[in-house]
Design an enzyme around this catalytic site. Sequence first.
Site, PDB file in Angstrom:
ATOM      1  N   HIS A 153     -66.971 -41.689  29.137  1.00 43.44           N
ATOM      2  CA  HIS A 153     -66.891 -41.519  28.332  1.00 43.44           C
ATOM      3  C   HIS A 153     -67.585 -39.569  28.558  1.00 43.44           C
ATOM      4  O   HIS A 153     -67.253 -38.508  28.408  1.00 43.44           O
ATOM      5  CB  HIS A 153     -68.368 -41.054  27.266  1.00 43.44           C
ATOM      6  CG  HIS A 153     -68.811 -41.825  25.833  1.00 43.44           C
ATOM      7  ND1 HIS A 153     -68.553 -41.067  24.357  1.00 43.44           N
ATOM      8  CD2 HIS A 153     -68.842 -43.240  25.870  1.00 43.44           C
ATOM      9  CE1 HIS A 153     -68.231 -42.610  23.489  1.00 43.44           C
ATOM     10  NE2 HIS A 153     -68.499 -43.507  24.858  1.00 43.44           N
ATOM     11  N   ASP A 182     -66.688 -31.185  31.530  1.00 40.70           N
ATOM     12  CA  ASP A 182     -67.119 -31.662  30.721  1.00 40.70           C
ATOM     13  C   ASP A 182     -65.393 -32.452  30.163  1.00 40.70           C
ATOM     14  O   ASP A 182     -65.092 -32.401  29.990  1.00 40.70           O
ATOM     15  CB  ASP A 182     -67.434 -30.877  29.561  1.00 40.70           C
ATOM     16  CG  ASP A 182     -68.656 -31.360  28.587  1.00 40.70           C
ATOM     17  OD1 ASP A 182     -68.811 -32.440  28.833  1.00 40.70           O
ATOM     18  OD2 ASP A 182     -69.135 -30.453  27.671  1.00 40.70           O
TER      19      ASP A 182
HETATM   20  C1  GDG Z   1     -71.551 -36.938  26.697  1.00 39.93           C
HETATM   21  C2  GDG Z   1     -70.021 -36.592  27.351  1.00 39.93           C
HETATM   22  C3  GDG Z   1     -68.714 -36.175  25.792  1.00 39.93           C
HETATM   23  C4  GDG Z   1     -77.161 -31.350  21.115  1.00 39.93           C
HETATM   24  N1  GDG Z   1     -78.699 -30.550  20.760  1.00 39.93           N
HETATM   25  C5  GDG Z   1     -78.704 -31.429  20.011  1.00 39.93           C
HETATM   26  C6  GDG Z   1     -78.036 -32.264  19.061  1.00 39.93           C
HETATM   27  N2  GDG Z   1     -76.977 -31.744  20.168  1.00 39.93           N
HETATM   28  C7  GDG Z   1     -75.799 -33.233  19.885  1.00 39.93           C
HETATM   29  C8  GDG Z   1     -74.617 -32.354  19.524  1.00 39.93           C
HETATM   30  C9  GDG Z   1     -73.115 -33.376  19.910  1.00 39.93           C
HETATM   31  C10 GDG Z   1     -74.095 -33.790  21.090  1.00 39.93           C
HETATM   32  O1  GDG Z   1     -75.374 -33.322  21.301  1.00 39.93           O
HETATM   33  C11 GDG Z   1     -73.783 -33.499  22.237  1.00 39.93           C
HETATM   34  O2  GDG Z   1     -72.932 -34.024  22.485  1.00 39.93           O
HETATM   35  P1  GDG Z   1     -72.000 -32.977  24.219  1.00 39.93           P
HETATM   36  O3  GDG Z   1     -69.988 -34.212  23.566  1.00 39.93           O
HETATM   37  O4  GDG Z   1     -71.486 -32.299  23.239  1.00 39.93           O
HETATM   38  O5  GDG Z   1     -72.419 -33.825  25.880  1.00 39.93           O
HETATM   39  P2  GDG Z   1     -73.382 -34.863  26.068  1.00 39.93           P
HETATM   40  O6  GDG Z   1     -73.949 -35.676  25.379  1.00 39.93           O
HETATM   41  O7  GDG Z   1     -73.175 -34.254  27.896  1.00 39.93           O
HETATM   42  O8  GDG Z   1     -72.116 -36.312  25.765  1.00 39.93           O
HETATM   43  C12 GDG Z   1     -69.529 -35.565  26.943  1.00 39.93           C
HETATM   44  C13 GDG Z   1     -69.820 -37.118  24.713  1.00 39.93           C
HETATM   45  O9  GDG Z   1     -70.603 -37.420  25.834  1.00 39.93           O
HETATM   46  C14 GDG Z   1     -68.877 -37.805  23.707  1.00 39.93           C
HETATM   47  O10 GDG Z   1     -68.116 -39.191  24.658  1.00 39.93           O
HETATM   48  O11 GDG Z   1     -68.079 -35.332  24.592  1.00 39.93           O
HETATM   49  O12 GDG Z   1     -68.134 -34.421  27.259  1.00 39.93           O
HETATM   50  O13 GDG Z   1     -70.501 -34.880  28.737  1.00 39.93           O
HETATM   51  O14 GDG Z   1     -73.354 -33.744  19.206  1.00 39.93           O
HETATM   52  O15 GDG Z   1     -74.556 -31.843  18.436  1.00 39.93           O
HETATM   53  N3  GDG Z   1     -77.845 -32.123  18.330  1.00 39.93           N
HETATM   54  C15 GDG Z   1     -79.075 -32.252  17.147  1.00 39.93           C
HETATM   55  N4  GDG Z   1     -80.371 -31.213  17.828  1.00 39.93           N
HETATM   56  C16 GDG Z   1     -80.013 -31.152  19.155  1.00 39.93           C
HETATM   57  O16 GDG Z   1     -81.032 -29.424  19.093  1.00 39.93           O
HETATM   58  N5  GDG Z   1     -79.762 -32.652  16.472  1.00 39.93           N
END
Ligand code: GDG
Length: 493
Positions: free
Chosen positions: A164, A376
Amino acid sequence: MPDDRSDLVVVSNRLPVDRTVDADGEPTWTQSPGGLVTALEPVMRSAGGAWVGWGGQPDLGLEPFEHDGIRIIPIDLSETDIERYYEGFSNDTLWPLYHDVIAPPSYHRVWWERYVAVNRRFADAAIAAAAPDATVWVQDYQLQLVPRMLREARPDLTIGFFNHIPFPAYGIYSQLPWRTQIIEGLLGADVIGFQRVADAGNFTRAVRRLLPYSTKGSIVSVPDGDGTRQVLAKAFPISIDTGAFEELAQRPDVQERAAQIRRDLGSPRKIMLGVDRLDYTKGIRHRLKAFGELLADGRADVGDVTLVQVASPSRERVETYRHLRDEVELTVGRINGDYGTISHQPISYLHHGFPREEMAALYLASDVMLVTALRDGMNLVAKEYVAARSGDLDGVLVLSEFAGAADELRTAVLINPHDITGLKDSIVGALEMPREERRRRMRAMRKRVRENDVEHWSATFLEALRRTRNGEDPLAPSEVVVRKNSSSDKAAR
Ligand code: GDG
């Protein structure tokens, strides 16, 4: 005794369910938010699938159980396992290394030893859970040794791995004292999935540098008994449950909440938004610096523009993360102190998580979404913003070219977060962008996140695995048929 082994086993660090204790002290399990679970749920149900993972707290001592048609197989981690395997090797060695050493990785042999031991524990549980000829899909950097452990014990299995996070260039990867073991671990899989084409390329180059195996495009030939085995290393960009997000954003209560958020912020002309785990890879400091300078230069005015920054708490026991929190909060405090008025704060900073409805309302309320990651894997927030704005085709996405999402969302305002001057100009451009241009850019991005949603992602990956198992060409073009839930079902989750 009935055979309760499964034809499809998913292995990930965390289980797809969260444990909560109700008022009577009774533990209950609820499905974790997140696309992976949603994407895999239908196929897991129809295959009688099993999910191997950790429950999120030390020493839970849980037996396997059934949740919503999926067999849940908990892995126990002790306090020391958490310190060395999870917070140590996974989050303080691999995470910074794989994100281009934005923070310095720590290398400790006792952490590595524990990483091997815990990977073994996950592999053993998957081996016991998998029926003959089953498919096992391993997720992410915490479990890179599991594919090889599975193959050695169970050559009958079809094994997939998805990373990921990014896979770094060899010049960086080669720092890792255990670089060859990790590559060998991964090559136990039949298909190794990455977020970007560049990640898959970095991986195959690392294979060539470290092992005497030949590679041709995305195929690696790995010696296997008297012959060779073909391993596919390819990009499968992950996505979100687009339909569910679109529906959520169109709910009248969510739209009303968005309007309320604007009023609560004092009805500024423009609202900018950042949503990130509080992680040094996300470029939060760069974003704050650019906004602070725009206020100082007089190119942004506190009564006119507000930045809402959601920084959800993350990895708070790791020192680098505690330090980052201090830095971010010092900067926010300074900017608010220097430019705030009694009625307006330039930054509304929120160090906590929110329900999905509130996230969708924030996306709807904001004119400009700032994704300024330094590195990222994908960045799902960028895709969620697009899905949320598919109704009004408004809002501007400012997106770092160092996020995997930039490969797909080409009509975002693409930026280099290290170039503060360029970032400032792009933010001003986004704030002033005419409606017609906003609509045109958003429409193209909407098309992309509708085509490649998370069900499409998992179906494409599983199809590549199926082909490998049947000896078919995994690279031949195919029309993957995605089994869709009704989107109203999904929105209700
Ligand atoms: C890893 C990789 C890759 C965040 N704060 C809240 C909340 N979130 C949710 C967002 C989004 C998710 O969490 C974060 O996803 P990201 O992709 O931005 O980042 P990582 O956590 O670092 O994930 C990344 C991912 O894996 C998938 O393969 O894209 O690059 O680092 O969905 O909305 N959701 C809620 N409350 C929050 O306060 N409900």
